[in-house]
Write a protein that holds these residues in place. Structure first.
Motif, PDB file in Angstrom:
ATOM      1  N   MET A   1       0.991  -1.425  -0.222  1.00 22.42           N
ATOM      2  CA  MET A   1       0.275   0.037  -0.304  1.00 22.42           C
ATOM      3  C   MET A   1       1.103   1.386   0.284  1.00 22.42           C
ATOM      4  O   MET A   1       2.054   1.411   0.900  1.00 22.42           O
ATOM      5  CB  MET A   1      -0.816  -0.556   1.350  1.00 22.42           C
ATOM      6  CG  MET A   1      -1.973   1.638   1.802  1.00 22.42           C
ATOM      7  SD  MET A   1      -3.085   1.154   2.551  1.00 22.42           S
ATOM      8  CE  MET A   1      -3.745  -0.545   2.851  1.00 22.42           C
ATOM      9  N   GLU A   5      -2.223   6.035   0.530  1.00 19.73           N
ATOM     10  CA  GLU A   5      -3.300   5.433   0.335  1.00 19.73           C
ATOM     11  C   GLU A   5      -3.271   5.098   2.022  1.00 19.73           C
ATOM     12  O   GLU A   5      -4.587   5.056   2.057  1.00 19.73           O
ATOM     13  CB  GLU A   5      -3.605   3.930   0.003  1.00 19.73           C
ATOM     14  CG  GLU A   5      -3.494   3.853  -2.021  1.00 19.73           C
ATOM     15  CD  GLU A   5      -3.280   2.880  -2.435  1.00 19.73           C
ATOM     16  OE1 GLU A   5      -1.876   2.301  -1.538  1.00 19.73           O
ATOM     17  OE2 GLU A   5      -3.101   3.009  -3.681  1.00 19.73           O
ATOM     18  N   GLU A   9      -6.801   6.245   4.208  1.00 23.23           N
ATOM     19  CA  GLU A   9      -6.982   4.464   5.138  1.00 23.23           C
ATOM     20  C   GLU A   9      -7.661   5.311   6.496  1.00 23.23           C
ATOM     21  O   GLU A   9      -8.348   5.452   7.135  1.00 23.23           O
ATOM     22  CB  GLU A   9      -6.403   3.758   5.116  1.00 23.23           C
ATOM     23  CG  GLU A   9      -7.217   2.449   5.881  1.00 23.23           C
ATOM     24  CD  GLU A   9      -6.342   1.311   5.753  1.00 23.23           C
ATOM     25  OE1 GLU A   9      -5.165   1.367   6.624  1.00 23.23           O
ATOM     26  OE2 GLU A   9      -6.263   0.421   4.783  1.00 23.23           O
TER      27      GLU A   9
END
Length: 121
Positions: A1, A5, A9
């Protein structure tokens, strides 16, 4: 990831909007939009500010791991609540945590250690 990202999140988990993050960092929403659209990346100084705002380490933002301790979402949320509380709130949180530990002790040596400042921090 990728780092951005991971930032997205965490923001989503905590209900933080792009405009809120931009304001707390003192940058424009267009800068954050550029990050989120993969047109640019945050500078290291900005990553430091983002990590502080999201209450995670830079290492976690970049790698997804903590070298010393990896906290669950619930633990990170509890830490965030504690940090945002005033002195009275912090005392109440600690009192509640101690009460819960006595009522529902963990099955570990740490749960049986006497409460000291070293054990709490």
């Amino acid at each position: 990831m990728k780092t951005i990202e991971r930032i997205k999140e965490i923001m989503n988990e905590r209900g933080i909007k792009q405009t809120e993050l931009a304001k707390s960092l003192g940058i424009g929403k267009t800068t954050i939009n550029a990050w989120f659209n993969n047109n640019s990346d945050p500078k290291i100084e900005q990553l430091e500010q983002i990590a502080k705002r999201l209450e995670v380490s830079i290492e976690y933002l970049v790698t997804g791991k903590e070298s010393n301790t990896s906290y669950s979402l619930e633990e990170r949320q509890l830490i965030g609540e504690y940090r945002s509380a005033d002195g009275t709130g912090k005392a109440r949180i600690m009192e509640y945590a101690r009460d819960m530990a006595r009522i529902h002790p963990a099955h570990s040596e740490r749960a049986r250690e006497p409460e000291t400042e070293a054990n709490i921090s």
